[in-house]
Write an enzyme that holds these catalytic residues in place. Sequence first.
Site, PDB file in Angstrom:
ATOM      1  N   HIS A 183       0.697  -1.224  -0.032  1.00 24.24           N
ATOM      2  CA  HIS A 183      -0.007   0.085   0.205  1.00 24.24           C
ATOM      3  C   HIS A 183       0.878   1.159   0.004  1.00 24.24           C
ATOM      4  O   HIS A 183       1.665   1.380   0.873  1.00 24.24           O
ATOM      5  CB  HIS A 183      -0.810   0.035   1.397  1.00 24.24           C
ATOM      6  CG  HIS A 183      -2.144  -1.021   1.229  1.00 24.24           C
ATOM      7  ND1 HIS A 183      -2.523  -1.670   2.301  1.00 24.24           N
ATOM      8  CD2 HIS A 183      -2.748  -1.356   0.079  1.00 24.24           C
ATOM      9  CE1 HIS A 183      -3.477  -2.581   1.767  1.00 24.24           C
ATOM     10  NE2 HIS A 183      -3.434  -2.403   0.188  1.00 24.24           N
ATOM     11  N   ARG A 185       0.741   4.512   0.640  1.00 28.64           N
ATOM     12  CA  ARG A 185       0.822   5.686   1.417  1.00 28.64           C
ATOM     13  C   ARG A 185       1.273   5.318   2.890  1.00 28.64           C
ATOM     14  O   ARG A 185       1.517   6.020   3.748  1.00 28.64           O
ATOM     15  CB  ARG A 185      -0.764   6.183   1.618  1.00 28.64           C
ATOM     16  CG  ARG A 185      -1.681   5.334   2.101  1.00 28.64           C
ATOM     17  CD  ARG A 185      -3.207   5.702   1.953  1.00 28.64           C
ATOM     18  NE  ARG A 185      -4.199   4.485   2.265  1.00 28.64           N
ATOM     19  CZ  ARG A 185      -5.618   5.001   2.147  1.00 28.64           C
ATOM     20  NH1 ARG A 185      -5.820   5.935   1.721  1.00 28.64           N
ATOM     21  NH2 ARG A 185      -6.284   3.975   2.495  1.00 28.64           N
ATOM     22  N   GLU A 186       1.599   4.067   3.078  1.00 31.15           N
ATOM     23  CA  GLU A 186       2.049   3.620   4.449  1.00 31.15           C
ATOM     24  C   GLU A 186       3.406   3.455   4.565  1.00 31.15           C
ATOM     25  O   GLU A 186       4.122   2.567   4.588  1.00 31.15           O
ATOM     26  CB  GLU A 186       1.352   2.061   4.621  1.00 31.15           C
ATOM     27  CG  GLU A 186      -0.283   1.985   4.318  1.00 31.15           C
ATOM     28  CD  GLU A 186      -0.726   0.819   4.373  1.00 31.15           C
ATOM     29  OE1 GLU A 186      -0.069  -0.476   4.522  1.00 31.15           O
ATOM     30  OE2 GLU A 186      -2.013   0.744   4.114  1.00 31.15           O
ATOM     31  N   ASN A 257      -3.367  -5.589  -2.381  1.00 26.48           N
ATOM     32  CA  ASN A 257      -3.873  -6.475  -1.159  1.00 26.48           C
ATOM     33  C   ASN A 257      -5.160  -7.131  -1.331  1.00 26.48           C
ATOM     34  O   ASN A 257      -5.764  -7.705  -0.417  1.00 26.48           O
ATOM     35  CB  ASN A 257      -3.489  -5.751   0.080  1.00 26.48           C
ATOM     36  CG  ASN A 257      -3.192  -6.852   1.185  1.00 26.48           C
ATOM     37  OD1 ASN A 257      -2.449  -8.049   0.883  1.00 26.48           O
ATOM     38  ND2 ASN A 257      -3.607  -6.795   2.575  1.00 26.48           N
ATOM     39  N   HIS A 309       2.489  -3.309   6.806  1.00 19.90           N
ATOM     40  CA  HIS A 309       1.336  -2.356   6.556  1.00 19.90           C
ATOM     41  C   HIS A 309       1.634  -1.372   7.774  1.00 19.90           C
ATOM     42  O   HIS A 309       2.251  -1.521   8.586  1.00 19.90           O
ATOM     43  CB  HIS A 309       0.081  -2.952   6.414  1.00 19.90           C
ATOM     44  CG  HIS A 309      -0.098  -3.685   5.000  1.00 19.90           C
ATOM     45  ND1 HIS A 309      -1.044  -3.102   4.134  1.00 19.90           N
ATOM     46  CD2 HIS A 309       0.288  -4.772   4.762  1.00 19.90           C
ATOM     47  CE1 HIS A 309      -0.803  -4.152   3.114  1.00 19.90           C
ATOM     48  NE2 HIS A 309      -0.157  -5.086   3.487  1.00 19.90           N
ATOM     49  N   TYR A 362     -11.308  -7.500   9.842  1.00 21.25           N
ATOM     50  CA  TYR A 362     -12.286  -7.427   9.073  1.00 21.25           C
ATOM     51  C   TYR A 362     -12.156  -8.354   8.121  1.00 21.25           C
ATOM     52  O   TYR A 362     -10.969  -8.660   7.785  1.00 21.25           O
ATOM     53  CB  TYR A 362     -12.732  -5.911   8.535  1.00 21.25           C
ATOM     54  CG  TYR A 362     -11.580  -5.304   7.680  1.00 21.25           C
ATOM     55  CD1 TYR A 362     -10.699  -5.737   6.990  1.00 21.25           C
ATOM     56  CD2 TYR A 362     -10.930  -4.294   8.807  1.00 21.25           C
ATOM     57  CE1 TYR A 362      -9.720  -4.962   6.197  1.00 21.25           C
ATOM     58  CE2 TYR A 362      -9.952  -3.527   8.226  1.00 21.25           C
ATOM     59  CZ  TYR A 362      -9.064  -4.048   7.099  1.00 21.25           C
ATOM     60  OH  TYR A 362      -8.199  -3.170   6.673  1.00 21.25           O
ATOM     61  N   GLU A 384       0.631  -4.710  11.041  1.00 16.39           N
ATOM     62  CA  GLU A 384       0.196  -3.019  10.924  1.00 16.39           C
ATOM     63  C   GLU A 384       0.940  -2.451  11.818  1.00 16.39           C
ATOM     64  O   GLU A 384       0.926  -2.563  13.198  1.00 16.39           O
ATOM     65  CB  GLU A 384      -1.218  -3.024  11.119  1.00 16.39           C
ATOM     66  CG  GLU A 384      -2.128  -3.621  10.270  1.00 16.39           C
ATOM     67  CD  GLU A 384      -2.564  -2.904   8.901  1.00 16.39           C
ATOM     68  OE1 GLU A 384      -2.126  -1.836   8.867  1.00 16.39           O
ATOM     69  OE2 GLU A 384      -3.356  -3.409   8.321  1.00 16.39           O
TER      70      GLU A 384
HETATM   71  O1  0X9 Z   1      -6.706  -3.856   4.358  1.00 16.16           O
HETATM   72  C1  0X9 Z   1      -5.885  -4.338   4.340  1.00 16.16           C
HETATM   73  O2  0X9 Z   1      -5.444  -4.654   3.391  1.00 16.16           O
HETATM   74  C2  0X9 Z   1      -4.996  -4.395   5.664  1.00 16.16           C
HETATM   75  N1  0X9 Z   1      -5.065  -2.987   6.172  1.00 16.16           N
HETATM   76  S1  0X9 Z   1      -4.749  -1.550   5.560  1.00 16.16           S
HETATM   77  O3  0X9 Z   1      -5.144  -0.663   6.404  1.00 16.16           O
HETATM   78  N2  0X9 Z   1      -3.018  -1.566   5.742  1.00 16.16           N
HETATM   79  O4  0X9 Z   1      -4.891  -1.491   4.227  1.00 16.16           O
HETATM   80  C3  0X9 Z   1      -5.288  -5.392   6.632  1.00 16.16           C
HETATM   81  C4  0X9 Z   1      -5.198  -6.629   5.674  1.00 16.16           C
HETATM   82  C5  0X9 Z   1      -5.650  -7.687   6.825  1.00 16.16           C
HETATM   83  N3  0X9 Z   1      -6.395  -8.560   6.194  1.00 16.16           N
HETATM   84  C6  0X9 Z   1      -7.706  -8.930   6.229  1.00 16.16           C
HETATM   85  N4  0X9 Z   1      -8.239  -8.431   7.193  1.00 16.16           N
HETATM   86  N5  0X9 Z   1      -8.032  -9.760   5.411  1.00 16.16           N
HETATM   87 ZN    ZN Z   2      -1.890  -1.467   3.935  1.00 16.69          ZN
END
Ligand code: 0X9
Ligand code: ZN
Length: 785
Positions: A183, A185-186, A257, A309, A362, A384
């Site tokens: 990602h 911006r991270e 992702n 992330h 989530y 994260e």
């Molecule tokens: O949403 C994502 O890809 C990740 N968070 S972010 O804020 N860096 O974009 C988390 C991915 C974790 N994986 C799942 N929850 N499936």
């Molecule tokens: Zn991310």
Amino acid sequence: MIRTAIVWLAAFTLPAVAASAQHAGHIHQAPQLIRHDGEQLVRVVVDSQETLDEVSRIATTIWNCRIGVGPLDVQVDADGLAALHDLGLVTELLIDDVQVLIDEQMGEIESRRLLRDITWFENYHTFAEINTYLDGLVAAFPTLISKITIGTSIEGRPIHGMRITGPGAPPARPVIIYNGGQHAREWISPATMMYIADQLANGYGPDSRITTLLDNVEFVIIPVTNPDGYEHTWNSYRLWRKNRRDNGDGTFGVDLNRNWSYLWGGEGSSGFTDDDIYRGTAPFSEPETTALSTFANNEPNLVAHIDWHSYSQLILYPFGGEVALPPEPDNTFFANLSQDMSDEIMSVHAEYYQPIASYQLYVAAGDSTDWFYGTRGVFSWTIELRPTSSVPGFQLPPDQIIAVGEETFPAVLLMAEEVSLPLRMSFASTVPGIVNADTATPVSISIENGVSALTPGGARLYSRIDSGSYASSVLTDAGGGLYDGLLPPAPCGSTIEFYAEADADNGSTVTLGTASAPFSTISTEITLILSDNAETDIGWTVSGDAADGHWDRGVPVNAGRGDPAADADGSGQAWLTDNDAANGGNSDVDDGTTILTSPAFDLSDGATVSWSYWFNDIPNGGVDGDSFRVDISTNGVDWTNIRSTSTPSSSWRTGTVEVGTETATSSTVSFRFMTDDIGNQNVIEAGLDAFRIEQTGCSAVIACSEADVTTQGAGLGDPGFGVPDGQITAADINFYINLWVAQDLAADFTTQGAGAGDPGFGVPDGQITAADVNYFVNLWVVGCP
Ligand code: 0X9
Ligand code: ZN
């Protein structure tokens, strides 16, 4: 000589790299072309798919990227804010002007570029600067690091990385991949990748732990997996997340992702090209995900992976694309190691990173970690990094880069050590603190193949009693990765120490405990006070403010949503929350707490209390603090929490507490078992079974005769020696003779000059003579009545 040369190069080359990177910085001060002046970040709680679609259309971008009902951090301009209000949504202001935050961070970064006495890790860097530093590391540590290029981005940028491992021509070493910057911006993610690479390289030699690790493991570190997106965040749009695919409809970008093939297309990913979680047209439609997955497929010795992330401070393990946990033993391995990594991180700067399964955050299908674990078959995490929330969010100040590196590095070392072990050994159940006196105690040890396999018959248990010498026995294969052994019977009050070893096919031996640092247990008499298998109600009461789903006793009605299929102890019934098939999809705890309280027990002398429990928590929009808790009370009024978990599991677990040592006690001790559904409506299922109370201790041994002077089986020097055990053996004679030889007054049994039949015989006279031996031997020959 070679080692010296490496250190010398490190000392001289790295500052040079840092300096050149700083100068190079001037050409990268391109303006942020897309501005967000006056845009706010607000939190809204979305309660339906329709509202969600509206909010996605209105938002400039959604920061936390979780597209689902529940709370969302939404960036909007003034019109957008009005539109949210038109939808009837309540907005909580998080950031008044996003551009101010962006400008502040860019200002900080630019001013830091001008500082002379600042190290490379005290500022963020462009893609070009990162590559320059990477080349500098390779040049400084040519025997440790080699540069790789795993592919090319959609705009043609190379995706570089480093292989880092100790020199020499080793047998195939286990490989661990870390990738940052999926990602864009991270920014803390690529920065942390570089920090870890730098620490590993500089630690080889000076740091024995890192040296051992690098001699046994190969790290592959890919700092910027999405170079086009990263460049875009520097040059045009600070909050860009996706890659830079031209979607052909005026929109750009695929969320890398969401582009991995495992469960691709499912919940938490989008088919709309302008969404931040757009999954692309097909699994691996993007060159960046194709490059990393192809690379991983071509690494036969791959054992683990972490995708880095920000933000939220989480340690996430599979699964994320569906509500599911890895099959055992992997789930326990993930849960335990993730917790240990969290502890390591906490120990450095007291920052908490929460260890949970991804879906608990989530559900989002098509992420990298699910693919690495589910398809590629290796342990995989998403970490994260800092901060915890949207302020400062992606704008984590550059003066925190080193702190993030420092806190994550020990977790990285621990994880690498754990996944590269030849075998993984653990006790299949809790090591007992006490065992039954004079009874052999079964122990079950789990041995899983790590990077090698167990040599058949190569697992051994070592045990000893009261510091005697260790005896070894072969652990027998019980199937399913379990190996059985027996701890020897031991007299009441003695200490049994034990450890285990297992030989791996690669010639190494893995230990669980050691001879000098063994596990230990006390042998004692165990009296069962109560065994409640829930077949009858011994007087439990149910209370609490839950709207639905209170504790109830019965045979599990498996409604199939996170609850047990059977009770814990095989008797049939258990205490269960909402054990109601008729309640259908609603058969769980809702909107509050349900409490199961035991009757009071007289535990004045202390007791060991144990139970089997079930706790499952299927989220609906995020982790929100639901838990399973155990409280104790000595008076039925004041309660103390003794156990608590928010980790869900699809199996029965056991809990135990030492009342009287670990807690206070009284003649009216009661327990209560609680679970709750707070915040979002999660599916909460709890159960309780096999509630037992036991008391322990050695009943005083009455000597069977004056000649009973030793504990059974003990030897000289044994602390228990000299204590009667109700049996007369050769040990008693030995003990007596030693006392007699030493002229110990304990050996004085007779009145002086008296003989057998003398009424004064057997009365000590302060002298130790042959008469005392005669007297003792006569008693000994008679034995115990
Ligand atoms: O949403 C994502 O890809 C990740 N968070 S972010 O804020 N860096 O974009 C988390 C991915 C974790 N994986 C799942 N929850 N499936
Ligand atoms: Zn991310």
